[in-house]
Design an enzyme around this catalytic site. Structure first.
Site, PDB file in Angstrom:
ATOM      1  N   ILE A   1      -1.098 -13.214   8.545  1.00 36.05           N
ATOM      2  CA  ILE A   1      -1.704 -11.968   8.059  1.00 36.05           C
ATOM      3  C   ILE A   1      -3.118 -12.169   7.513  1.00 36.05           C
ATOM      4  CG2 ILE A   1      -1.369 -10.032   6.459  1.00 36.05           C
ATOM      5  CD1 ILE A   1       0.554 -10.153   8.917  1.00 36.05           C
TER       6      ILE A   1
ATOM      7  N   LYS B   1       5.670   1.397  -7.542  1.00 32.29           N
ATOM      8  CA  LYS B   1       4.529   1.996  -8.259  1.00 32.29           C
ATOM      9  C   LYS B   1       4.993   3.088  -9.221  1.00 32.29           C
ATOM     10  CE  LYS B   1       0.861   0.083  -6.261  1.00 32.29           C
ATOM     11  NZ  LYS B   1      -0.530  -0.107  -6.597  1.00 32.29           N
TER      12      LYS B   1
ATOM     13  N   TRP C   1      -7.648   0.680  -5.228  1.00 29.30           N
ATOM     14  CA  TRP C   1      -7.525  -0.441  -6.157  1.00 29.30           C
ATOM     15  C   TRP C   1      -8.784  -0.661  -6.983  1.00 29.30           C
ATOM     16  CZ3 TRP C   1      -4.486  -4.356  -2.544  1.00 29.30           C
ATOM     17  CH2 TRP C   1      -3.211  -3.821  -2.305  1.00 29.30           C
TER      18      TRP C   1
ATOM     19  N   HIS D   1       7.173 -13.619  -0.419  1.00 27.78           N
ATOM     20  CA  HIS D   1       7.267 -13.607  -1.881  1.00 27.78           C
ATOM     21  C   HIS D   1       8.260 -14.655  -2.376  1.00 27.78           C
ATOM     22  CE1 HIS D   1       5.805  -9.580  -0.725  1.00 27.78           C
ATOM     23  NE2 HIS D   1       4.987  -9.795  -1.724  1.00 27.78           N
TER      24      HIS D   1
ATOM     25  N   LYS E   1       0.206 -11.904 -21.829  1.00 29.36           N
ATOM     26  CA  LYS E   1       0.405 -12.632 -20.565  1.00 29.36           C
ATOM     27  C   LYS E   1       0.575 -14.128 -20.835  1.00 29.36           C
ATOM     28  CE  LYS E   1      -2.265 -14.130 -16.522  1.00 29.36           C
ATOM     29  NZ  LYS E   1      -1.419 -13.691 -15.391  1.00 29.36           N
TER      30      LYS E   1
ATOM     31  N   ARG F   1      -5.715 -11.008 -23.071  1.00 28.25           N
ATOM     32  CA  ARG F   1      -4.451 -11.163 -22.325  1.00 28.25           C
ATOM     33  C   ARG F   1      -3.465 -12.088 -23.066  1.00 28.25           C
ATOM     34  NH1 ARG F   1      -6.066 -13.108 -16.615  1.00 28.25           N
ATOM     35  NH2 ARG F   1      -7.727 -14.107 -17.799  1.00 28.25           N
TER      36      ARG F   1
END
EC number: 2.1.1.14
Length: 753
Positions: free
Chosen positions: A431, A117, A561, A694, A20, A17
């Site tokens: 949630i 997506k 997923w 978010h 990243k 990675r």
């Protein structure tokens, strides 16, 4: 007619990675732009070399992206939203990051572009924005620079470009509405310029991606292809590239185009090779996408050989990955913890390149011995006890309609639940997850690495759960959660506790930008060896008199997923997971947990690409959820949660889930999503999210009240719940406390009328 091979693209992030880490270091101001660019150069050079060493003839160039390839295309065309532009009109890598993230080391912060997506994969792209009268010009020359880079290294290359029609299809109109297809003639000159530049560099073939051609497109969009490609012909050979589905329904449109070749996904599509050969112009090259680019399984190369051999020598032929290898982890050889049997069943991106080399050599020589040797583990897998569990298969076969029905209808259940919980009007809840602090992550990591024994780990987790309960009671919430301190990821956690799943050490794939995920792999029949969530839920409930929700990830989301098996249908996997989690619901209920949430954020994103295939998918997706939930008694309240999505076209299925309460992400749409529920006359209870988790912003009491009043105009107030949009895992405690305090206050104000 020598057969060549190629890949449609390669993973960008690096085995460790590296991309990243470089991105995040640059964003944090800990490294320079030059250092970031150097990491990109090093990764591209390494990935081209690795593909070449594995036997790939034509290397893809232009598949690398600093954030996302659709965003790269937007910059190439000079499509930069006004709010992200530099004052002097120039475009640099920070412009790109501002569009993707809303901020970058230079320039003013502004709302990021929308993300959604990429077709039906777990990769996300940044949605292009279009405004009326927009101008386009060649602005960001990353593709040309990377072609020069690869040529200087002596590689034989095939540039990759997202096609003009698909690019427009993927975007959205902002401001005054108009038909975005009308911009086609404005973007074509930029494409012509790019192709001319590639021709100047001696490029023979360009892979031009038009995956929209596998969709059920409106006629106007299909009609746009011919004039578009008439304008692009002549400078280089064009390989029209499709993936994720078959092309047969749109083949008449395709065969009329002035291109020199077609790539088809022969893994996910139902196209017949003989039929394609018959219908394609004889001078066209066919690129056969035979190796699955979006799964982790070793290919049965004897089967792939048989699929294509009849047209060998009859037309120009290449063999390829079905789609870009972006969706696959990079290299299986670094996985040291998988046992030899299971490891022999897999192939990651580099192994898939090797498969393409074996297939090419066999098709050119007619010698298939190497293919048979490579495919041997697949034959062995078919009979492995790791794959087949007769008890699971027997239980699945015995399912009846009764197994997916609750004992009574919602109205009867609602009465029993009201009597049991005695909740106030406008009940408040969250949630599921609470902030995953550094302490929580360190605790889990130390335990995983063996630096902490089980007893100390459990004591630490129990303390965090206790803190979460204390915080919620102090805030005055009505229905509590345990906070999920023990969970790293909502799918991985369940996969680790179910038989039939395995995990990799380095099986990372890019989700978007710098975010990578390591999906579990379903290798066999799924079952639950022991309760998974019961102990922590029971402990949390023992700390309070208020109801604590049990928290499960639903069967369709776990399926979507993960990397699924290829030897059984997705429906079979979903129902096996549902049966395993059904037992979890029964055990939670027996432990005194009266409210159980089954999250299905992926229900909509699992939809097939063609609308005509939706019904079959929704039927088994809904049935899997109901099998999971239907064991609950009348006075057990079943919740489900869904993330931001268009509900209108699947409202029947959402109602058919028959959850007692559904919580949805609505704050960013200003409650507009509730329109679908109102028009449908949704009968059960609903919790529209009142603030966007978010963002670190804390919503005011007035703002939340206004949203709830808006919601009450569409849904009767007695059926409304009050909750955030989503889990609070990524937030810090200070803004979480402040936002929830305002949310509870807003609910109390509404109760007082």
């Amino acid at each position: 007619m020598t057969i060549l091979n190629h890949t449609l693209g390669f993973p960008r992030v690096g085995l460790r990675r590296e991309l990243k880490k470089a991105q995040e270091s640059y964003w944090a101001g800990n490294s320079t732009r030059e250092e970031l660019l150097a990491v990109g150069r090093e990764l591209r050079a390494r990935h081209w070399d690795q593909q070449k060493q594995a036997g790939i003839d034509l290397l893809p160039v232009g598949d690398f992206a600093w954030y996302d390839h659709v965003l790269t295309t937007s910059l190439l065309l000079g499509n930069v939203p006004a709010r992200h532009q530099n004052n002097d009109g120039s475009v640099d890598i920070d412009t790109l990051f501002r569009i993707g993230r809303g901020r970058a080391p230079t320039g003013e912060p502004a709302a990021a572009a929308e993300m959604t997506k990429w077709f039906n994969t777990n990769y996300h792209y940044m949605v292009p924005e279009f405004v009326k009268g927009q101008q386009f010009k060649l602005t960001w020359t990353q593709l040309l620079e990377e072609v020069d880079e690869a040529l200087a290294l002596g590689h034989k290359v095939k540039p990759v470009l997202l096609g003009p029609v698909t690019y427009l299809w993927l975007g959205k109109v902002k401001g005054e509405q108009f038909d975005r297809l009308s911009l086609l003639n404005d973007i074509l000159p930029v494409y012509q310029q790019v192709l001319a530049e590639l021709a100047k560099r001696g490029i023979e073939w360009v892979q031009i991606d038009e995956p929209a051609l596998v969709l059920e497109l409106p006629q106007a969009w299909l009609d746009a292809y011919k004039p578009a490609y008439d304008a692009l012909q002549g400078q280089v050979k064009l390989l029209l590239t499709t993936y994720f589905e078959g092309v047969t329904p749109n083949l008449d449109t395709i065969t009329a185009l002035p291109v020199q070749g077609l790539h088809v996904d022969l893994v996910h599509g139902k196209d017949d090779v003989a039929e394609l050969h018959k219908r394609l112009p004889s001078e066209w090259l066919l690129s056969a996408g035979l190796i699955n680019g979006r799964n982790v399984w070793r290919a049965d190369l004897t089967e792939k050989y048989a699929q294509i051999k009849d047209i060998v020598g009859k037309r120009d032929l290449w063999v390829a990955s079905s789609c870009s290898l972006l969706h696959s982890p990079i290299d299986l050889s670094v996985e040291t913890r998988l046992d030899a049997e299971v490891k022999s069943w897999f192939a990651f991106a580099l192994q898939k390149c090797h498969e393409l080399a074996l297939l090419r050599d066999a098709l050119n020589s007619g010698d298939t011995a190497a293919l048979a040797a490579w495919s041997a583990p697949i034959q062995a897998r078919r009979h492995s006890t790791r794959v087949h569990n007769p008890a699971v298969e027997k239980r699945l076969a015995a399912i009846t309609a009764q197994d997916s029905q609750r004992a009574n209808v919602y109205e009867v259940r609602a009465e029993a639940q009201r009597a049991r919980f005695k909740l106030p009007a406008w009940p408040t809840t969250t949630i599921g997850s609470f902030p995953q602090t550094t302490e929580i992550r360190t605790l889990r990591l130390d335990f995983k690495k063996g630096n902490l024994d089980a007893n100390n780990y459990r004591t630490g987790i129990a303390e965090h759960i206790k803190q979460a309960i204390v915080e919620q009671e102090r805030l005055g919430l009505d229905v509590l959660v345990h906070g999920e301190a023990e969970r790293n990821d909502m799918v991985e956690y369940f996969g680790e506790h179910l038989d039939g799943f395995v995990f990799t050490q380095n099986g990372w794939v890019q989700s978007y930008g710098s975010r990578c995920v390591k999906p579990p792999i379903v290798i066999g029949d799924v079952s639950r060896p022991a309760p998974i969530t019961v102990e922590w839920a029971k402990y949390a409930q023992s700390l309070t008199d208020k109801p604590v929700k049990g928290m499960l990830t639903g069967p369709v989301t776990i399926l979507c997923w993960s990397f699924p098996r290829e030897d059984v249908s997705r429906e079979t996997i979903a129902k096996q997971i549902a049966l395993a989690l059904r037992d979890e619901v029964a055990d939670l209920e027996a432990a005194g947990i009266g409210i159980i949430q089954i999250d299905e954020p992926a229900l909509r994103e699992g939809l097939p690409l063609r609308r005509s295939d939706w019904d079959a998918y929704l039927q088994w997706g809904v049935e899997a959820f109901r099998i999971n939930a239907a064991v609950a008694k009348d006075d057990t309240q079943i919740h489900t949660h869904m993330c931001y999505c268009e509900f209108n076209d699947i409202m029947d299925s959402i109602a058919a889930l028959d959850a007692d309460v559904i919580t949805i992400e609505t704050s960013r749409s200003d409650m507009e999503l509730l329109e679908s529920f109102e028009e449908f006359d949704y009968p059960n209870e609903i919790g529209p999210g009142v603030y966007d988790i978010h963002s670190p912003n804390v919503p005011s009491v007035e703002w939340i009240e206004a949203l709830l009043k808006k919601a009450a105009k569409r849904i009767p107030a007695e059926r409304l719940w009050v909750n955030p949009d989503c889990g609070l895992k990524t937030r810090g405690w200070p803004e979480t406390r402040a936002a929830l305090a305002n949310m509870v206050q807003a609910a109390q104000n509404l109760r007082r009328g």
